[in-house]
Structures are given as structure tokens and as C-alpha cells.
Enzyme design. Structure first.
Site, mmCIF file in Angstrom:
data_model
loop_
_atom_site.group_PDB
_atom_site.id
_atom_site.type_symbol
_atom_site.label_atom_id
_atom_site.label_comp_id
_atom_site.label_asym_id
_atom_site.label_seq_id
_atom_site.Cartn_x
_atom_site.Cartn_y
_atom_site.Cartn_z
ATOM 1 N N CYS A 42 0.832 -1.216 0.000
ATOM 2 C CA CYS A 42 0.000 0.000 0.000
ATOM 3 C C CYS A 42 0.858 1.255 0.000
ATOM 4 O O CYS A 42 1.731 1.446 0.850
ATOM 5 C CB CYS A 42 -0.968 -0.064 1.179
ATOM 6 S SG CYS A 42 -1.121 1.362 2.245
ATOM 7 N N CYS A 45 1.046 3.363 3.056
ATOM 8 C CA CYS A 45 1.822 2.728 4.137
ATOM 9 C C CYS A 45 3.312 2.937 3.899
ATOM 10 O O CYS A 45 4.062 3.219 4.831
ATOM 11 C CB CYS A 45 1.524 1.229 4.202
ATOM 12 S SG CYS A 45 -0.225 0.859 4.396
#
Ligand code: FAD
Length: 516
Positions: A42, A45
Site C-alpha cells: 500500500c 503505508c
């Protein structure tokens, strides 16, 4: 393993959760836990991970009260854990109170902003939300009162009480309290500016400000360059009598029994000694490298780079330089693709052929002396050597900004005897060595990574209690190096750090005391 594929490694001071350790970490733990549930694919992230790592460094001292953890929900093995905690999006941060029950899903951080300071404040808010069992290691965070102070020394056996005067919105008092959590002989309390009795009694006019308060009502202002968290914490950790808790008590006896040790050499803690550099070369060339029977391939290339950097930039005495240059020219002309340590050693010792070339035998640690034989010494010498080399490359105008650092990286990876050190160093190199684009940024890179290592090792058993790991240089050594941002967060003033390093490690400041 899952941990390696994820966004964090063991050197980040973040507990890496997996099905095997998640229960022990989150259920009935004596410390509160902050957990980042992320997915390694992600983008948000990935972008957030440097912030989370900085947060871990920033609140490292708070660990006994609140610890940081992370789990990669994209790893197959971890799926079930993330489902159990009802994680739907990434990154999700959850706070688990100390002594959480098995059915606790944690408190999610809603709309958290992605900066260390506001995350830290959120963690304090959540810590204060403990209703039942307060984490036992966590000192009181609520503001104190005149009444509590009056009886403080009757109920607390500490030498120093630090009072931080501030307004209700300020987090500094609570942050400093937690920063001092692992230190004995000092307690910290916050006092609100509305606490008229104490404010008047001590004549406090500045908020924040910090006062030391003693039995009988004596007090004195804590002197700091800037009224901010890191300056208070640093100064309080260094007060007389303040020590890290949990030190092995054997220290003093060991030190006295050990009479076979060579005599202590008095030295100036803020200078570089040639004797340490030569001792480092001795140990590196005659002991550490001797662990390799033959050098070939990657190891041979690393050896060649290391010796060539030494021959070029080591600011040594003429005899030592003659030796390094002769070893270097032999080594660079060696084309067989394989060299035995014995052959290398012959050249190293056999420079009798070359007049006036030698590397003194043995070690004489000076600035790198430790209070016990297993502290400091060689690793201290390795850092010092490479700081000196980056500075020397900068001042003699080397052409490749990465010349010294990649020689160091290869040396550490192939030869440095401390294998966990090598792994951590390689992680840092992989993460950011590519940012180095000038000789001066090489000097700064090594300085800042060394500080990361210092941060990680502060309080570790390998730390010499007489030489605590600090974010270096201290405010005493270079006050202009330290400053704060508008919001009070510490900031290194790199425009000042660079000239400080260039002068501290320059060849002309190296002391030659204790040389044979
Ligand atoms: P050191 O950290 O060795 O520093 C030596 C001297 O350099 C200090 O006395 C100070 O004068 C100066 N200095 C301090 N900080 C800076 C800075 N930021 N910039 C410039 N100069 C500075 N030990 C572990 O336990 N785990 C590890 O993962 C680990 N990794 C290491 C990686 C490398 C590459 C090296 C060389 C060592 C590593 N060590 C590690 C050892 C550890 O960093 C120390 O060297 C050792 O604990 C001795 O500490 P010291 O107090 O002598 O200070």
C-alpha cells in the site's frame, strides 16, 4: 520471512508482530501498545513508514510504558490476525491499553496526521485514557499541586524533582516525564501556569520553564539553551546522581578487581586521538582481516577499496602513510584474482624493504578507552576512523562522493566482526546511501546514521555507563548545532553541524599524545 518482506526491520525498534507473538504482545501486557496494521503493497503505508520509524526513535525511552509494533497484513501468515482485529484499511493504527483483555480490539487512531509530533501527542492522550490498570512503569502524567509537592520527598526517594511549568495545552511536561522514565534519582512533574501558589513561590514568569526542587523548599532553574523538550530531557538525564535504571550492579567491583588492565590514560572527551586511529588500523589489518584465509571476488574488491581509501585519506604519520601506500600499490597491482591473508600480512610486516614504513604493533586506546575491557575500543575506533576519512575526502576534494562510504559499507559487510552491526549498517545503507550526492553530504550522512545507532543503543547492555550514548554533538559541545522548529520540535542546524564535523575530525585537530 514475513518480517523481511515488510516495511520494517529489527533495527527499527518496532516490535514486528506475527501470529506467534501477537498474543503475548497485546493481551495482558504491562505496557500499552501502539500497533500499525499495514499492507506492504500500500502506497500510503510506504509513505508513512519513515514517519513511524522516526516516531519509534523519538519515543524510544517510553518503551516500558508504551511500545510500538507493526504487522504486515499483506503477508499470508498474518491475514488471520488482521481479520481478528477487524482491520479493513491500511494503514490503521490502534492503541491497546496495558492489561488489555483477549477480546479487546484496541482503540483506532481516527484521522491521525502523519507527523511525529501529533502522533506522540495522541499517544499521550490515549495513555491518559487508562481507567483501570495504569501501566506500572508509567509515572503520573497529571499536573501536580502545591499540596503534592509539600509532601513529595516524604513519599519519594529521589534526589531531584524537576517541575515543568507550562500551560494546559502543552505536552512538554508529560513528554519529559516519559523521556526520564528509565532514569533513577529524578522525578518529573508538570505544573500548570494556573497553579498560582507554586508559580508565585518560585517566581515563574516563563512558560514552559523547568525548575529543580529540593527537600526543604530550595529550588533552582534548570539552565538550557532553548526551553524545549529535548533540551530539558538531555539536561535532566545528566544531572549528578541520575543514572539509568536496571544497570548490572557488578560494575564497581569488576572495575577494581581488574588490576591486570593497563593504566587509564587521561584524555579530553571532545578530541580525536591518533593513537585510537592507529590502534584501529592495527586491529583491523592484523586481527580482523586475519579471519579471512583468502580474499577473492567481493572480499578482494572490498579489501582493495578499503586499503586504497586509507592510502589516500588517512591523515597519518609519515611512517604509517609510507606503509599504507606500499601495501596499496602492491595490492592494486595484484592481478591473480585471489590473495591469501598470509601474502597480505607479509607485505604489511615486510615493509622493512621500504625504509621508514611501519604500523605500530598493538593497541593503545585513548579517546576510545572504556571503563571496562569489554566497552568501546575497536568499534569506537571504526566509527572515528571513518568519520575522519569522510572529512579528509571532503577537504582534499575527492572526486566520488561515495568513495569512502562505499569502502566502509563493503568493509563492514565483508569483514566487521560484529555481524548484527553489519546487518543494521547495511539496512541503513540500502535505505538512504543513494541520497549522498556530495562530499559534504557524505560527512553528514555518516554523522546522522551514527546518531541513529546511538539512539538504538542508548541504554543497551553494551553501553559504557561512563560514556552514555547521546545524540551527538551535545549542546555543550556545539550549542549552535541544536535548534527548534516553530512548533518546538528539535531540529539539527545542519549549516552548523557540518563545519563542526569538518573541524572536529580534521587532520589538524587530531592529538598525537600517547603515540610511541
Ligand atoms: P561510539 O558510538 O563508538 O562513537 C565513538 C565516538 O564517536 C564517540 O565517543 C564520539 O566522540 C563520536 N561520536 C558519537 N556519535 C557520533 C556521531 N553521530 N557522529 C560523529 N561522531 C560521533 N553495536 C551494537 O550493539 N549494535 C549495533 O547494531 C551496532 N552497529 C554498529 C555499526 C557500525 C558500523 C559500527 C562501527 C559499530 C556498531 N556498533 C553496534 C558498536 C557501537 O556503535 C559503538 O561503537 C560501541 O558501542 C562503542 O560505543 P562508544 O561509546 O565508544 O561510542
Amino acid at each position: 520471512s514475513a518480517a523481511e518482506a515488510g516495511l520494517y526491520t529489527a533495527s527499527d525498534q518496532i516490535l514486528l508482530l506475527s501470529p506467534g507473538n501477537v498474543e503475548a504482545a497485546l493481551i495482558n501486557s504491562t505496557a500499552a501498545m501502539v500497533v500499525e496494521f499495514y499492507a506492504s503493497w500500500c502506497g500510503h503505508c510506504i509513505a508513512f513508514s519513515p514517519v513511524y520509524k522516526s516516531l519509534a526513535r523519538d519515543i524510544k525511552e517510553w518503551k516500558p510504558a508504551v511500545n510500538l509494533a507493526a504487522i504486515d497484513c499483506a503477508a499470508e501468515d498474518n491475514r488471520k490476525v488482521c481479520t481478528n482485529y477487524r482491520i479493513r484499511g491500511y494503514p490503521t493504527i490502534k492503541f491497546f491499553h496495558a492489561y488489555s483483555k483477549a477480546d479487546s480490539a484496541g482503540l483506532a487512531f481516527k484521522d491521525f496526521s502523519r507527523d511525529v509530533r501529533s502522533l506522540r501527542h495522541k499517544i499521550i492522550d490515549k495513555l491518559e485514557s487508562h481507567v483501570e490498570a495504569w501501566p506500572p512503569a508509567c509515572p503520573p502524567l497529571e499536573p501536580t499541586s502545591q499540596a503534592e509537592i509539600d509532601i513529595f520527598f516524604e513519599t519519594n526517594n529521589v534526589q531531584h524533582l524537576a517541575l515543568i511549568f507550562e500551560d494546559a495545552k502543552s505536552y512538554i511536561g508529560r513528554e519529559v516525564t516519559l523521556d526520564l522514565l528509565q532514569f533513577e534519582n529524578v522525578a518529573v512533574r508538570r505544573v500548570l501556569n494556573t497553579e498560582a501558589g507554586l508559580v508565585t513561590k518560585l517566581g515563574v514568569t516563563e512558560f514552559p520553564s523547568c525548575y529543580l526542587y529540593y527537600p526543604g523548599g530550595n529550588f533552582t532553574r534548570l539552565p538550557v539553551n532553548i526551553e524545549a523538550r529535548t533540551f530539558y530531557s538531555y539536561a535532566l538525564q545528566r544531572l549528578p546522581g541520575v543514572v539509568r535504571s536496571g544497570r548490572p550492579p557488578s560494575f564497581t567491583t569488576f572495575f577494581h578487581i581488574n588490576t591486570t588492565e593497563e593504566p587509564w590514560r587521561p584524555f579530553n572527551k571532545s578530541r580525536v586521538y591518533m593513537s585510537d586511529l592507529e590502534s584501529t588500523l592495527h586491529y583491523s589489518l592484523r586481527v580482523e582481516l586475519a579471519a579471512q584465509p583468502v580474499f577473492k571476488g567481493e572480499a578482494l574488491r572490498s579489501l582493495k577499496k578499503y586499503i586504497s581509501v586509507l592510502a589516500k585519506y588517512f591523515p597519518g604519520r609519515p611512517v604509517v602513510m609510507n606503509l599504507l601506500k606500499s601495501v596499496n600499490s602492491w595490492l592494486q597491482n595484484e592481478t591473480s584474482g585471489q590473495i591469501s591473508y598470509e601474502a597480505f600480512k607479509d607485505i604489511l610486516e615486510n615493509s622493512a624493504q621500504i625504509p621508514n614504513a611501519a604500523l605500530p604493533e598493538g593497541v593503545r586506546w585513548v579517546g576510545c578507552q572504556g571503563s571496562q575491557p569489554h566497552f568501546r575500543r575497536y568499534p569506537c575506533g571504526v566509527w572515528t576512523l571513518f568519520h575522519v576519512l569522510t572529512v579528509q575526502a571532503n577537504s582534499t576534494g575527492g572526486s566520488d562522493p561515495l568513495e569512502v562510504l562505499s569502502a566502509m559499507r563493503n568493509y563492514v559487510q565483508n569483514f566487521f566482526g560484529c555481524r548484527p552491526c553489519a546487518e543494521h549498517f547495511e539496512n541503513m545503507a540500502m535505505e538512504s546511501l543513494m541520497e549522498v550526492n556530495s562530499l559534504s553530504s557524505a560527512v553528514l550522512w555518516l554523522w546522522s546514521r551514527h546518531n541513529r545507532v546511538n539512539n538504538r543503543l542508548a541504554g543497551a547492555l553494551s553501553e559504557d555507563p561512563k560514556f552514555p550514548k547521546i545524540q551527538w554533538p551535545s549542546p555543550e559541545m556545539c550549542s549552535a548545532c541544536h535548534t527548534v522548529k516553530e512548533n518546538g520540535e528539535h531540529r539539527w542546524n545542519r549549516e552548523q553541524v557540518l563545519p563542526f564535523l569538518l573541524s572536529y575530525f580534521s587532520s589538524s585537530s587530531i592529538l598525537t599524545d600517547y603515540l610511541e
